[in-house]
Design an enzyme around this catalytic site. Structure first.
Site, PDB file in Angstrom:
ATOM      1  N   PHE A  31       0.605  -1.121   0.146  1.00 25.13           N
ATOM      2  CA  PHE A  31      -0.051  -0.139  -0.039  1.00 25.13           C
ATOM      3  C   PHE A  31       0.564   1.418   0.003  1.00 25.13           C
ATOM      4  O   PHE A  31       0.321   2.058   0.354  1.00 25.13           O
ATOM      5  CB  PHE A  31      -0.963  -0.480   0.705  1.00 25.13           C
ATOM      6  CG  PHE A  31      -1.778  -0.887   1.178  1.00 25.13           C
ATOM      7  CD1 PHE A  31      -2.780  -1.666  -0.400  1.00 25.13           C
ATOM      8  CD2 PHE A  31      -1.895  -1.569   2.508  1.00 25.13           C
ATOM      9  CE1 PHE A  31      -3.464  -2.257  -0.006  1.00 25.13           C
ATOM     10  CE2 PHE A  31      -2.537  -3.495   2.191  1.00 25.13           C
ATOM     11  CZ  PHE A  31      -3.558  -3.746   1.107  1.00 25.13           C
ATOM     12  N   ASP A 146      -1.463  -6.015  11.170  1.00 26.58           N
ATOM     13  CA  ASP A 146      -0.620  -6.977   9.951  1.00 26.58           C
ATOM     14  C   ASP A 146       1.246  -7.022  10.832  1.00 26.58           C
ATOM     15  O   ASP A 146       1.819  -6.281  10.616  1.00 26.58           O
ATOM     16  CB  ASP A 146      -0.408  -5.704   9.394  1.00 26.58           C
ATOM     17  CG  ASP A 146       0.209  -6.597   7.809  1.00 26.58           C
ATOM     18  OD1 ASP A 146      -0.004  -7.725   7.965  1.00 26.58           O
ATOM     19  OD2 ASP A 146       0.539  -5.314   6.891  1.00 26.58           O
TER      20      ASP A 146
END
Length: 519
Positions: A31, A146
């Site tokens: 990202f 994450d």
């Protein structure tokens, strides 16, 4: 264009009056990209007020790539936590969002690669520090989402005495929104977030993530640091994420061979409930007694570190599993362990009394039949085939055997106007999800030799449907759905998966299967 800035349409970012010039690309993620940055308002990169060199890390990503909460806002909410990088500011520019933070050291994946491994004691220190950071993050009502070695960074260049930082909150989420109530449980077919290699079983099964999943991902990260690779590394990734989840359900002793303190932590993490608050002190104590930490506030003795549950590592019994639903009083017959040659006479006898088959199952070449007077069917035929799920239409019950045969029951008088079915090596998550969106619902399921058959129909009496996949039943998800008013309408099992509910008075059989139950 700045060195390493690739195709960015700018060379600098601004935080108020401060201007940061982008330099070398330090790394790329799903990202965003991270660049080295220098404070341009200072002479030659030195802060004129303090005389200190100002070199920072600048994370840049396209605004269309933003997932979930804005990362800058998350860092702002988590400000002051020891073990999170200092944030200089964040903003937007030319269709990109950016975040300026302290430049830290190498991540633990890099350290492992450079040194061909990390000492066990160092990994234990990492575990204690990481648990402490997660405890603070969780206390602010966030989960990281994450946790992985690439997101655990050193603040110094000495890997034996790590000053650990947790970074990258791009997938962070709230587990509580200030209401005093935990976010609600849900399961959507597909992957619910994180990095596939380190994601929890719940993430691979599409469940809402909570605090327990951060700890489970940390456990996989620690296993990676201790060993050459994780057991599932190098395996071909399948679109069906339940296969990835299955790989993670192996006993903890095989994941952490010869590392009892890590085995305890892993066992504790994977047995936490969805909304259960972790005992962080207990988790840290698994490692602290091994590394000689003297903390009078923490009891680190093995026999004083109880687990709420024992991790199941054996092979549970395989047996008939029957699901009951409350119906209006009706006549019903249940036949178990019926040899194939006797099926015609059992079915004919039930038909004489206007009892139609509502559910079928198989085990070891024998069959189970549920027949009752409350189906609403007008007529019915059945077919035994050496194929698994032959091409027939308006199926009301289906079962498969270990021998590869199937028993398919078709009925008239049912309310289905359309029907689709599939035969798949894995549970067909994407196919089911697509049809659910098209107003189909699952009306029958079966398995044979590890293959799945799923039948979906339109115009069923079912108004809303959820699907639970798990490897240890009765599962927490099934119990939560039951408490929320859902009732089981179809069930299937492999030797790894089975669903079961308890019988009560005035209940009638709604579905039956043969498979593995939790001991």
């Amino acid at each position: 264009m700045a060195a390493g800035s690739d195709d960015l349409p700018f060379e600098t970012v601004e935080i108020g009056e401060r201007v940061y010039k982008l330099g070398n690309n330090l790394g790329n993620g799903r990202f965003g990209r991270v660049y080295e940055g220098s404070y341009q308002a200072a002479a030659a990169g030195v802060d004129t007020a303090t005389g200190e060199r100002v070199i920072v890390a600048v994370k840049v990503q396209k605004m269309s790539d933003d997932k979930g909460l804005p990362e800058g806002k998350v860092y702002e909410d988590l400000g002051g936590i020891h073990g999170l990088p200092r944030i200089h500011g964040y903003g937007k520019k030319a269709g990109y969002s950016f975040l300026v933070m302290d430049l830290l050291g190498r991540n633990l994946a890099q350290v492992k690669a450079e040194q061909s491994g990390i000492p066990r004691e160092t990994v234990m220190r990492v575990a204690v520090k990481a648990i402490s950071i997660l405890e603070e993050v969780h206390s602010r009502k966030y989960i990281h989402g994450d946790v992985k070695p690439e997101n655990l960074l050193l603040g110094s260049n000495d890997p034996n005495e790590p000053l650990l930082f947790l970074v990258d909150f791009g997938l962070a989420a709230r587990w509580e929104y200030g209401t005093g109530s935990h976010v609600e449980y849900n399961q959507q077919l597909g992957f619910s977030g994180g990095t596939v290699r380190y994601a929890s079983v719940n993430a691979h099964l599409g469940r809402t993530l909570s605090r327990r999943d951060d700890l489970e991902s940390l456990a996989y990260s620690l296993a990676f640091l201790l060993q050459e690779k994780l057991p599932w590394q190098g395996k071909r990734r399948r679109k069906n994420t339940s296969s990835s989840a299955k790989r993670r359900r192996k006993p903890s002793r095989s994941l952490f061979a010869s590392y009892p303190e890590f085995t305890k932590f892993f066992g504790y993490a994977v047995n936490l409930g969805f909304d259960e608050e972790p005992d962080y002190k207990n988790c840290k104590s698994f490692f602290q007694e091994r590394i000689g930490v003297n903390d009078s506030q923490m009891d680190s003795r093995d026999d004083h570190c109880p687990l709420t549950k024992q991790l199941r590592t054996g092979r549970p019994a395989a047996q008939w599993v029957t699901v009951y639903d409350p119906w209006l009083p009706t006549k019903q017959r249940c036949h178990y362990n019926v040899p194939e040659e006797f099926l015609p006479q059992f079915i004919a006898r039930d038909k004489e009394q206007k009892l139609f088959i509502s559910s079928v199952a198989s085990c070891d070449g024998k069959w189970a039949l549920i027949a009752d007077a409350g189906t609403g069917f007008q007529s019915q035929v059945y077919h035994i085939s050496p194929e698994f799920l032959p091409k027939v239409f308006y199926i009301t019950a289906v079962a498969g055997s270990r021998e590869g045969k199937s028993l398919v029951v078709m009925s008239r008088g049912n309310k289905h106007s359309k029907q689709e079915y599939v035969d798949s090596n894995l549970f067909p998550s994407s196919w089911v999800d697509k049809n659910l969106k098209a107003n189909y619902v699952v009306t029958s399921m079966a398995t044979s030799r590890g293959r799945w058959a799923v039948v979906m129909s339109v115009d069923s009496t079912i108004t809303e449907q959820v699907i639970e996949l798990d490897f240890a039943f009765p599962s927490e998800g099934v119990r939560r759905r039951w408490a929320a008013g859902y009732r089981i309408t179809a069930v299937a099992a492999t030797m790894e998966q089975v669903a079961v509910e308890q019988q009560d008075k005035d209940f009638y059989v709604a579905s039956v299967c043969y498979g593995r139950t939790a001991s």
